[in-house]
Design a protein around this motif. Sequence first.
Motif, PDB file in Angstrom:
ATOM      1  N   CYS A 202      -1.904  13.971  -6.075  1.00 46.02           N
ATOM      2  CA  CYS A 202      -0.490  14.267  -5.875  1.00 46.02           C
ATOM      3  C   CYS A 202       0.354  13.164  -6.517  1.00 46.02           C
ATOM      4  O   CYS A 202       0.110  11.976  -6.293  1.00 46.02           O
ATOM      5  CB  CYS A 202      -0.173  14.375  -4.393  1.00 46.02           C
ATOM      6  SG  CYS A 202       1.535  14.872  -4.082  1.00 46.02           S
ATOM      7  N   PRO A 203       1.378  13.528  -7.306  1.00 45.13           N
ATOM      8  CA  PRO A 203       2.208  12.508  -7.956  1.00 45.13           C
ATOM      9  C   PRO A 203       3.231  11.856  -7.016  1.00 45.13           C
ATOM     10  O   PRO A 203       3.876  10.902  -7.385  1.00 45.13           O
ATOM     11  CB  PRO A 203       2.914  13.289  -9.060  1.00 45.13           C
ATOM     12  CG  PRO A 203       2.963  14.684  -8.553  1.00 45.13           C
ATOM     13  CD  PRO A 203       1.714  14.874  -7.738  1.00 45.13           C
ATOM     14  N   GLU A 204       3.364  12.357  -5.791  1.00 42.57           N
ATOM     15  CA  GLU A 204       4.312  11.795  -4.834  1.00 42.57           C
ATOM     16  C   GLU A 204       3.599  10.767  -3.969  1.00 42.57           C
ATOM     17  O   GLU A 204       2.560  11.046  -3.383  1.00 42.57           O
ATOM     18  CB  GLU A 204       4.899  12.903  -3.958  1.00 42.57           C
ATOM     19  CG  GLU A 204       5.641  13.951  -4.747  1.00 42.57           C
ATOM     20  CD  GLU A 204       6.051  15.137  -3.893  1.00 42.57           C
ATOM     21  OE1 GLU A 204       6.011  15.031  -2.658  1.00 42.57           O
ATOM     22  OE2 GLU A 204       6.405  16.159  -4.485  1.00 42.57           O
ATOM     23  N   LEU A 205       4.164   9.560  -3.897  1.00 41.97           N
ATOM     24  CA  LEU A 205       3.591   8.501  -3.085  1.00 41.97           C
ATOM     25  C   LEU A 205       4.669   7.925  -2.179  1.00 41.97           C
ATOM     26  O   LEU A 205       5.839   7.891  -2.534  1.00 41.97           O
ATOM     27  CB  LEU A 205       3.005   7.400  -3.969  1.00 41.97           C
ATOM     28  CG  LEU A 205       1.871   7.819  -4.900  1.00 41.97           C
ATOM     29  CD1 LEU A 205       1.516   6.676  -5.825  1.00 41.97           C
ATOM     30  CD2 LEU A 205       0.668   8.265  -4.113  1.00 41.97           C
ATOM     31  N   VAL A 206       4.264   7.432  -1.007  1.00 41.33           N
ATOM     32  CA  VAL A 206       5.190   6.868  -0.036  1.00 41.33           C
ATOM     33  C   VAL A 206       4.722   5.465   0.323  1.00 41.33           C
ATOM     34  O   VAL A 206       3.541   5.237   0.586  1.00 41.33           O
ATOM     35  CB  VAL A 206       5.257   7.751   1.231  1.00 41.33           C
ATOM     36  CG1 VAL A 206       6.174   7.141   2.271  1.00 41.33           C
ATOM     37  CG2 VAL A 206       5.699   9.158   0.886  1.00 41.33           C
ATOM     38  N   CYS A 207       5.669   4.511   0.324  1.00 43.40           N
ATOM     39  CA  CYS A 207       5.366   3.130   0.691  1.00 43.40           C
ATOM     40  C   CYS A 207       5.069   3.071   2.185  1.00 43.40           C
ATOM     41  O   CYS A 207       5.836   3.588   3.003  1.00 43.40           O
ATOM     42  CB  CYS A 207       6.553   2.226   0.347  1.00 43.40           C
ATOM     43  SG  CYS A 207       6.336   0.520   0.903  1.00 43.40           S
ATOM     44  N   THR A 208       3.959   2.422   2.549  1.00 42.31           N
ATOM     45  CA  THR A 208       3.621   2.299   3.965  1.00 42.31           C
ATOM     46  C   THR A 208       4.445   1.216   4.652  1.00 42.31           C
ATOM     47  O   THR A 208       4.484   1.155   5.875  1.00 42.31           O
ATOM     48  CB  THR A 208       2.124   1.975   4.128  1.00 42.31           C
ATOM     49  OG1 THR A 208       1.830   0.767   3.427  1.00 42.31           O
ATOM     50  CG2 THR A 208       1.267   3.104   3.602  1.00 42.31           C
ATOM     51  N   GLY A 209       5.137   0.374   3.873  1.00 40.19           N
ATOM     52  CA  GLY A 209       5.955  -0.675   4.454  1.00 40.19           C
ATOM     53  C   GLY A 209       7.347  -0.205   4.832  1.00 40.19           C
ATOM     54  O   GLY A 209       7.790  -0.363   5.966  1.00 40.19           O
ATOM     55  N   CYS A 210       8.064   0.391   3.874  1.00 41.25           N
ATOM     56  CA  CYS A 210       9.466   0.756   4.127  1.00 41.25           C
ATOM     57  C   CYS A 210       9.725   2.254   4.045  1.00 41.25           C
ATOM     58  O   CYS A 210      10.812   2.713   4.360  1.00 41.25           O
ATOM     59  CB  CYS A 210      10.385   0.019   3.149  1.00 41.25           C
ATOM     60  SG  CYS A 210      10.211   0.552   1.444  1.00 41.25           S
ATOM     61  N   GLY A 211       8.753   3.035   3.572  1.00 40.44           N
ATOM     62  CA  GLY A 211       8.930   4.483   3.487  1.00 40.44           C
ATOM     63  C   GLY A 211       9.553   4.970   2.199  1.00 40.44           C
ATOM     64  O   GLY A 211       9.850   6.147   2.063  1.00 40.44           O
TER      65      GLY A 211
ATOM     66  N   LEU B  77       0.837  -1.187   0.000  1.00 39.06           N
ATOM     67  CA  LEU B  77       0.000   0.000   0.000  1.00 39.06           C
ATOM     68  C   LEU B  77       0.882   1.252   0.000  1.00 39.06           C
ATOM     69  O   LEU B  77       1.790   1.387   0.826  1.00 39.06           O
ATOM     70  CB  LEU B  77      -0.907   0.005   1.232  1.00 39.06           C
ATOM     71  CG  LEU B  77      -1.910   1.135   1.342  1.00 39.06           C
ATOM     72  CD1 LEU B  77      -2.932   1.046   0.210  1.00 39.06           C
ATOM     73  CD2 LEU B  77      -2.610   1.080   2.680  1.00 39.06           C
ATOM     74  N   PHE B  78       0.649   2.141  -0.955  1.00 37.88           N
ATOM     75  CA  PHE B  78       1.316   3.443  -1.011  1.00 37.88           C
ATOM     76  C   PHE B  78       0.276   4.500  -0.708  1.00 37.88           C
ATOM     77  O   PHE B  78      -0.892   4.355  -1.067  1.00 37.88           O
ATOM     78  CB  PHE B  78       1.884   3.701  -2.415  1.00 37.88           C
ATOM     79  CG  PHE B  78       3.199   3.053  -2.674  1.00 37.88           C
ATOM     80  CD1 PHE B  78       4.356   3.813  -2.726  1.00 37.88           C
ATOM     81  CD2 PHE B  78       3.305   1.691  -2.878  1.00 37.88           C
ATOM     82  CE1 PHE B  78       5.593   3.228  -2.976  1.00 37.88           C
ATOM     83  CE2 PHE B  78       4.523   1.092  -3.133  1.00 37.88           C
ATOM     84  CZ  PHE B  78       5.667   1.863  -3.185  1.00 37.88           C
ATOM     85  N   GLU B  79       0.690   5.554  -0.054  1.00 41.35           N
ATOM     86  CA  GLU B  79      -0.238   6.647   0.212  1.00 41.35           C
ATOM     87  C   GLU B  79       0.407   7.971  -0.144  1.00 41.35           C
ATOM     88  O   GLU B  79       1.632   8.113  -0.106  1.00 41.35           O
ATOM     89  CB  GLU B  79      -0.721   6.638   1.658  1.00 41.35           C
ATOM     90  CG  GLU B  79       0.342   6.717   2.698  1.00 41.35           C
ATOM     91  CD  GLU B  79      -0.224   6.616   4.103  1.00 41.35           C
ATOM     92  OE1 GLU B  79       0.378   7.233   4.986  1.00 41.35           O
ATOM     93  OE2 GLU B  79      -1.237   5.939   4.321  1.00 41.35           O
ATOM     94  N   ALA B  80      -0.435   8.905  -0.514  1.00 44.14           N
ATOM     95  CA  ALA B  80       0.045  10.243  -0.851  1.00 44.14           C
ATOM     96  C   ALA B  80       0.080  11.062   0.434  1.00 44.14           C
ATOM     97  O   ALA B  80      -0.923  11.165   1.135  1.00 44.14           O
ATOM     98  CB  ALA B  80      -0.884  10.894  -1.868  1.00 44.14           C
ATOM     99  N   PRO B  81       1.234  11.624   0.770  1.00 43.76           N
ATOM    100  CA  PRO B  81       1.311  12.462   1.961  1.00 43.76           C
ATOM    101  C   PRO B  81       0.558  13.767   1.725  1.00 43.76           C
ATOM    102  O   PRO B  81       0.206  14.084   0.582  1.00 43.76           O
ATOM    103  CB  PRO B  81       2.819  12.703   2.123  1.00 43.76           C
ATOM    104  CG  PRO B  81       3.368  12.554   0.758  1.00 43.76           C
ATOM    105  CD  PRO B  81       2.504  11.540   0.062  1.00 43.76           C
TER     106      PRO B  81
END
Length: 69
Positions: A30-39, A16-20
């Motif tokens: 937002c085109p920036e996504l962050v992995c909820t597993g490793c960041g 799962l990736f989420e947009a901050p």
Amino acid sequence: MSDRELYCDGCEGVVLFEAPPCVDGHDADCPELVCTGCGAAVLIATFAFPAPRLHRRPRTTRTPHRHAA
């Protein structure tokens, strides 16, 4: 925040990736996504291409090939 499941190289799987919170005003797009597993962060780039213009060549009439007798 919007959530998406994408492949993460760090986690080596679909995570799962989420947009901050976006300071640029993109909100959920937002085109920036962050992995909820490793960041790990990824940037989703989209491109819009105009439809290609088709140029038609004028038809040429072909002359039949002549064979020597």
